[in-house]
Scaffold this motif. Structure first.
Motif, PDB file in Angstrom:
ATOM      1  N   SER A  36      68.033  77.223  45.769  1.00  0.00           N
ATOM      2  CA  SER A  36      69.410  76.807  45.494  1.00  0.00           C
ATOM      3  C   SER A  36      69.927  75.945  46.631  1.00  0.00           C
ATOM      4  O   SER A  36      69.353  75.911  47.728  1.00  0.00           O
ATOM      5  CB  SER A  36      70.303  78.037  45.342  1.00  0.00           C
ATOM      6  N   LEU A  37      71.027  75.252  46.400  1.00  0.00           N
ATOM      7  CA  LEU A  37      71.649  74.464  47.463  1.00  0.00           C
ATOM      8  C   LEU A  37      72.046  75.353  48.631  1.00  0.00           C
ATOM      9  O   LEU A  37      71.891  74.984  49.798  1.00  0.00           O
ATOM     10  CB  LEU A  37      72.860  73.718  46.919  1.00  0.00           C
ATOM     11  N   ASP A  38      72.573  76.545  48.322  1.00  0.00           N
ATOM     12  CA  ASP A  38      72.942  77.481  49.382  1.00  0.00           C
ATOM     13  C   ASP A  38      71.712  77.947  50.156  1.00  0.00           C
ATOM     14  O   ASP A  38      71.763  78.111  51.382  1.00  0.00           O
ATOM     15  CB  ASP A  38      73.675  78.692  48.793  1.00  0.00           C
ATOM     16  N   GLY A  39      70.614  78.162  49.433  1.00  0.00           N
ATOM     17  CA  GLY A  39      69.380  78.575  50.096  1.00  0.00           C
ATOM     18  C   GLY A  39      68.871  77.498  51.031  1.00  0.00           C
ATOM     19  O   GLY A  39      68.444  77.781  52.167  1.00  0.00           O
ATOM     20  N   ASP A  40      68.906  76.248  50.577  1.00  0.00           N
ATOM     21  CA  ASP A  40      68.504  75.134  51.434  1.00  0.00           C
ATOM     22  C   ASP A  40      69.390  75.035  52.670  1.00  0.00           C
ATOM     23  O   ASP A  40      68.915  74.792  53.789  1.00  0.00           O
ATOM     24  CB  ASP A  40      68.565  73.813  50.659  1.00  0.00           C
ATOM     25  N   GLN A  41      70.711  75.215  52.464  1.00  0.00           N
ATOM     26  CA  GLN A  41      71.631  75.104  53.595  1.00  0.00           C
ATOM     27  C   GLN A  41      71.380  76.211  54.617  1.00  0.00           C
ATOM     28  O   GLN A  41      71.444  75.978  55.833  1.00  0.00           O
ATOM     29  CB  GLN A  41      73.073  75.161  53.104  1.00  0.00           C
ATOM     30  N   ALA A  42      71.059  77.398  54.138  1.00  0.00           N
ATOM     31  CA  ALA A  42      70.788  78.501  55.059  1.00  0.00           C
ATOM     32  C   ALA A  42      69.544  78.212  55.907  1.00  0.00           C
ATOM     33  O   ALA A  42      69.527  78.460  57.116  1.00  0.00           O
ATOM     34  CB  ALA A  42      70.608  79.800  54.277  1.00  0.00           C
ATOM     35  N   ILE A  43      68.488  77.693  55.259  1.00  0.00           N
ATOM     36  CA  ILE A  43      67.283  77.316  55.999  1.00  0.00           C
ATOM     37  C   ILE A  43      67.611  76.214  56.998  1.00  0.00           C
ATOM     38  O   ILE A  43      67.171  76.246  58.164  1.00  0.00           O
ATOM     39  CB  ILE A  43      66.179  76.855  55.035  1.00  0.00           C
ATOM     40  N   ARG A  44      68.395  75.250  56.566  1.00  0.00           N
ATOM     41  CA  ARG A  44      68.726  74.118  57.440  1.00  0.00           C
ATOM     42  C   ARG A  44      69.477  74.589  58.690  1.00  0.00           C
ATOM     43  O   ARG A  44      69.247  74.095  59.795  1.00  0.00           O
ATOM     44  CB  ARG A  44      69.557  73.106  56.670  1.00  0.00           C
ATOM     45  N   VAL A  83      63.031  68.221  45.740  1.00  0.00           N
ATOM     46  CA  VAL A  83      62.949  69.224  44.684  1.00  0.00           C
ATOM     47  C   VAL A  83      63.666  68.772  43.416  1.00  0.00           C
ATOM     48  O   VAL A  83      63.344  69.223  42.315  1.00  0.00           O
ATOM     49  CB  VAL A  83      63.527  70.568  45.189  1.00  0.00           C
ATOM     50  N   GLU A  84      64.610  67.843  43.560  1.00  0.00           N
ATOM     51  CA  GLU A  84      65.434  67.442  42.420  1.00  0.00           C
ATOM     52  C   GLU A  84      64.777  66.397  41.531  1.00  0.00           C
ATOM     53  O   GLU A  84      65.272  66.117  40.444  1.00  0.00           O
ATOM     54  CB  GLU A  84      66.791  66.943  42.930  1.00  0.00           C
ATOM     55  N   HIS A  85      63.680  65.805  41.980  1.00  0.00           N
ATOM     56  CA  HIS A  85      63.021  64.812  41.113  1.00  0.00           C
ATOM     57  C   HIS A  85      61.503  64.912  41.160  1.00  0.00           C
ATOM     58  O   HIS A  85      60.802  64.024  40.677  1.00  0.00           O
ATOM     59  CB  HIS A  85      63.472  63.396  41.468  1.00  0.00           C
ATOM     60  N   THR A  86      60.971  65.996  41.729  1.00  0.00           N
ATOM     61  CA  THR A  86      59.524  66.202  41.786  1.00  0.00           C
ATOM     62  C   THR A  86      59.160  67.258  40.742  1.00  0.00           C
ATOM     63  O   THR A  86      59.396  68.440  40.944  1.00  0.00           O
ATOM     64  CB  THR A  86      59.099  66.672  43.187  1.00  0.00           C
ATOM     65  N   VAL A  87      58.588  66.829  39.628  1.00  0.00           N
ATOM     66  CA  VAL A  87      58.360  67.750  38.515  1.00  0.00           C
ATOM     67  C   VAL A  87      56.912  67.816  38.062  1.00  0.00           C
ATOM     68  O   VAL A  87      56.541  68.738  37.334  1.00  0.00           O
ATOM     69  CB  VAL A  87      59.248  67.368  37.296  1.00  0.00           C
ATOM     70  N   PHE A 117      63.887  81.992  40.307  1.00  0.00           N
ATOM     71  CA  PHE A 117      63.297  80.811  40.927  1.00  0.00           C
ATOM     72  C   PHE A 117      63.277  79.640  39.946  1.00  0.00           C
ATOM     73  O   PHE A 117      63.689  78.517  40.273  1.00  0.00           O
ATOM     74  CB  PHE A 117      61.883  81.160  41.391  1.00  0.00           C
ATOM     75  N   VAL A 118      62.791  79.882  38.730  1.00  0.00           N
ATOM     76  CA  VAL A 118      62.701  78.817  37.729  1.00  0.00           C
ATOM     77  C   VAL A 118      64.100  78.297  37.391  1.00  0.00           C
ATOM     78  O   VAL A 118      64.311  77.085  37.249  1.00  0.00           O
ATOM     79  CB  VAL A 118      61.974  79.314  36.470  1.00  0.00           C
ATOM     80  N   GLY A 119      65.075  79.209  37.297  1.00  0.00           N
ATOM     81  CA  GLY A 119      66.443  78.796  37.009  1.00  0.00           C
ATOM     82  C   GLY A 119      67.016  77.911  38.111  1.00  0.00           C
ATOM     83  O   GLY A 119      67.760  76.953  37.832  1.00  0.00           O
ATOM     84  N   GLN A 120      66.691  78.214  39.352  1.00  0.00           N
ATOM     85  CA  GLN A 120      67.161  77.382  40.465  1.00  0.00           C
ATOM     86  C   GLN A 120      66.557  75.980  40.395  1.00  0.00           C
ATOM     87  O   GLN A 120      67.259  74.986  40.621  1.00  0.00           O
ATOM     88  CB  GLN A 120      66.796  78.037  41.795  1.00  0.00           C
ATOM     89  N   VAL A 121      65.273  75.903  40.093  1.00  0.00           N
ATOM     90  CA  VAL A 121      64.632  74.596  39.968  1.00  0.00           C
ATOM     91  C   VAL A 121      65.286  73.797  38.843  1.00  0.00           C
ATOM     92  O   VAL A 121      65.589  72.599  39.004  1.00  0.00           O
ATOM     93  CB  VAL A 121      63.122  74.758  39.716  1.00  0.00           C
ATOM     94  N   ALA A 122      65.536  74.456  37.725  1.00  0.00           N
ATOM     95  CA  ALA A 122      66.161  73.770  36.592  1.00  0.00           C
ATOM     96  C   ALA A 122      67.550  73.257  36.959  1.00  0.00           C
ATOM     97  O   ALA A 122      67.922  72.125  36.622  1.00  0.00           O
ATOM     98  CB  ALA A 122      66.244  74.717  35.396  1.00  0.00           C
ATOM     99  N   ALA A 123      68.324  74.081  37.652  1.00  0.00           N
ATOM    100  CA  ALA A 123      69.685  73.680  38.028  1.00  0.00           C
ATOM    101  C   ALA A 123      69.662  72.488  38.983  1.00  0.00           C
ATOM    102  O   ALA A 123      70.492  71.568  38.864  1.00  0.00           O
ATOM    103  CB  ALA A 123      70.418  74.858  38.659  1.00  0.00           C
ATOM    104  N   ARG A 124      68.741  72.496  39.936  1.00  0.00           N
ATOM    105  CA  ARG A 124      68.673  71.388  40.893  1.00  0.00           C
ATOM    106  C   ARG A 124      68.336  70.076  40.183  1.00  0.00           C
ATOM    107  O   ARG A 124      68.908  69.017  40.496  1.00  0.00           O
ATOM    108  CB  ARG A 124      67.631  71.686  41.974  1.00  0.00           C
ATOM    109  N   VAL A 125      67.395  70.126  39.248  1.00  0.00           N
ATOM    110  CA  VAL A 125      67.026  68.917  38.514  1.00  0.00           C
ATOM    111  C   VAL A 125      68.175  68.463  37.612  1.00  0.00           C
ATOM    112  O   VAL A 125      68.520  67.275  37.565  1.00  0.00           O
ATOM    113  CB  VAL A 125      65.747  69.167  37.689  1.00  0.00           C
TER     114      VAL A 125
END
Length: 510
Positions: A36-44, A83-87, A117-125
């Motif tokens: 998720s965007l929040d997950g990415d921000q936490a890692i960042r 992650v948003e355009h690599t499918v 996990f799959v739902g997060q990928v779908a939302a990002r795309v």
């Protein structure tokens, strides 16, 4: 209090928990990454803290260089929002990566997280201002349709129904996307912030300051130089120096009859390499290297060949995976060079020997492609020194592999920095390499979805060769190739400038 090296490793494995399980590092068998965007921000934010602490850290200089590289590289990947355009690309697209690796690891403690996990990928795309290529959406939708129509796999367990419902929803998300990119707009330069993102990725993957324009020209120069080597071997083997005639024979003759022969050739090549290796290395891995065929369902999106590292406990060997996609259209001349790259003395020796050291985990498992793939490509030429190629036909395969890596410098930069169409990239590889058509198509899709990674091979190979040549000159008759190789692979993945420091210090001691 944990060390900075341990903290950086923890962030990297939270980002790649399946990798931790693949190599047998405990502590991540109950996790899937948060995309998720929040997950990415936490890692960042954790990476930013690592970089701040690195300014005053008392870690040794080599480990500190690795920490800084990894922290910045992961940050840049997050910022590029790949992650948003690599499918489509097998080990880069999140869902394809999951479906490839899940059968290889323990999933029981995390299988219930797959729908999330799959739902997060779908939302990002779905919610992105970056769109994948239309052809990649179509190929992925077709692959997922095949997965959904197949029997449940063992790793899915009791969660199979929920997993397949989430994957079906992801597939519908892909098919409902509007404004998909066409093949004329395949590169990062066509996306928001794409030019800067590509510059960052180029720096991370090559660990050098070379610009896309410099790398593009390097590739063109290498392609031209390789033609003389083709002519030399062609005259010896077939009595002709006509490079186009040599290309024609390599494309139309010496093809595989079946996938069984492909596997047998790889097994034989690795066995020869293992027998000769003690003359070239002071240390030998404790586990062997096995050859396996990529599963039928994964062949359309998996790389043509790849290596999967052995776990720390030695419970299974390292695995060289061979993809027989389009087998009867592919030249058998590249069999041995690929086995030496992926297996012995390539990635198998490199990753296994590093894992068996007492280095911190971040040093053993850092993702520094210029070092990792540079060693793999160096191993292809080293194999010729070792006398491993069985014929001049196989040496032509070595040159073919070189041309592919040189061509990567041209087409990766062409696509992502100079706005090449997908077709222009395909045409360049057709004209300047002997790659078969299925491989050209697969490789170009890989370069599109993993920007910059393809640059690492030749840049790393050239640097390792330079460092060896300088050490030989500096040490004169005291140079020991076994000690050089032990130093390079025993140091774990490091930036190329750090490898330079290590080799210079080592060779200066004698």
């Amino acid at each position: 209090m944990t060390s900075l090296a341990d903290d950086m490793f923890a962030v990297a494995m939270d980002r790649e928990p399946l990798f931790a399980s693949l190599v047998g590092v405990p502590g991540w068998d109950d996790r899937l990454e948060d995309l998720s965007l929040d997950g990415d921000q936490a890692i960042r934010e954790r990476l930013a803290d690592v970089l701040r602490r690195a300014e005053t850290s008392d870690e040794d200089p080599v480990t500190l260089a690795v920490i800084r590289h990894q922290a910045q590289a992961i940050t840049n990947q997050i910022d590029a929002r790949l992650v948003e355009h690599t499918v489509a690309e097998g080990l880069a697209a999140p869902l394809n990566k999951l479906l490839t690796e899940a059968p290889q690891v323990a999933m029981s403690q995390r299988v219930g997280q797959v729908p999330r996990f799959v739902g997060q990928v779908a939302a990002r795309v779905r919610d992105s201002d970056r769109r994948p290529l239309r052809r990649h959406v179509q190929s992925t939708a077709a692959r997922l349709e095949g997965f959904l129509g197949s029997p449940a796999q063992e790793w899915e367990g009791d969660s199979s129904s929920d997993i397949r419902t989430s994957i079906a929803a992801y597939r519908e998300t892909l098919l409902d996307l509007g404004d998909l990119r066409d093949d004329d707009h395949a590169g990062l330069c066509w996306l928001p912030d794409g030019e800067q993102n590509y510059l960052n990725l180029v720096r991370d993957y090559t660990t050098t300051s070379r610009t896309p324009a410099e790398l593009h020209q390097l590739g063109l120069d290498l392609i031209a130089a390789l033609r003389e080597e083709y002519a030399e071997i062609g005259s010896r083997l077939w009595g002709t120096r006509d490079v186009l005639a040599i290309f024609h024979r390599l494309r139309t003759e010496l093809l595989w009859d079946n996938e069984e022969d492909m596997v047998a050739s790889a097994v034989e090549a690795i066995a020869r390499a293992e027998a000769e290796a003690p003359k070239w290395f002071g240390r030998m891995p404790k586990v062997g290297c096995e050859v396996k065929l990529v599963g039928e369902a994964e062949r359309g999106t998996a790389p043509i060949a790849y290596y999967m590292q052995a776990p720390l406990d030695g419970s299974r060997p390292g695995v060289y995976w061979v993809n027989p996609l389009g087998v009867t259209e592919r030249s058998r001349t590249q069999s041995e060079t690929t086995a030496f790259h992926e297996g012995v003395p390539g990635h198998h020796y490199q990753t296994t020997l590093a894992a068996e050291t007492e280095l911190p985990n971040i040093r053993k498992y850092a993702s520094i492609e210029a070092y990792l793939e540079g060693w793999g490509l160096y191993s292809e030429r080293l194999a010729d020194e070792m006398g491993l190629y069985s014929s001049d036909e196989q040496r032509l395969g070595m040159l073919s592999a070189d041309a592919m890596r040189a061509g990567r410098l041209v087409v990766d930069t062409g696509l992502h920095a100079f706005g090449w169409s997908r077709q222009k990239a395909v045409d360049y590889l057709r004209e300047n390499t002997v790659m078969p058509e299925p491989e050209i198509q697969s490789e170009i899709d890989r370069y599109i979805e993993v920007p910059g990674q393809a640059l690492a091979y030749m840049v790393g190979r050239i640097e390792i060769q330079r460092l060896r040549a300088e050490a030989e000159s500096r040490m004169d008759g005291r140079f020991d190739v076994k000690a050089f190789h032990d130093l390079v692979v025993g140091s774990g993945p490091v930036p190329l400038s750090t490898l330079d420091d290590l080799v210079t210090a080592w060779s200066g001691r004698f």
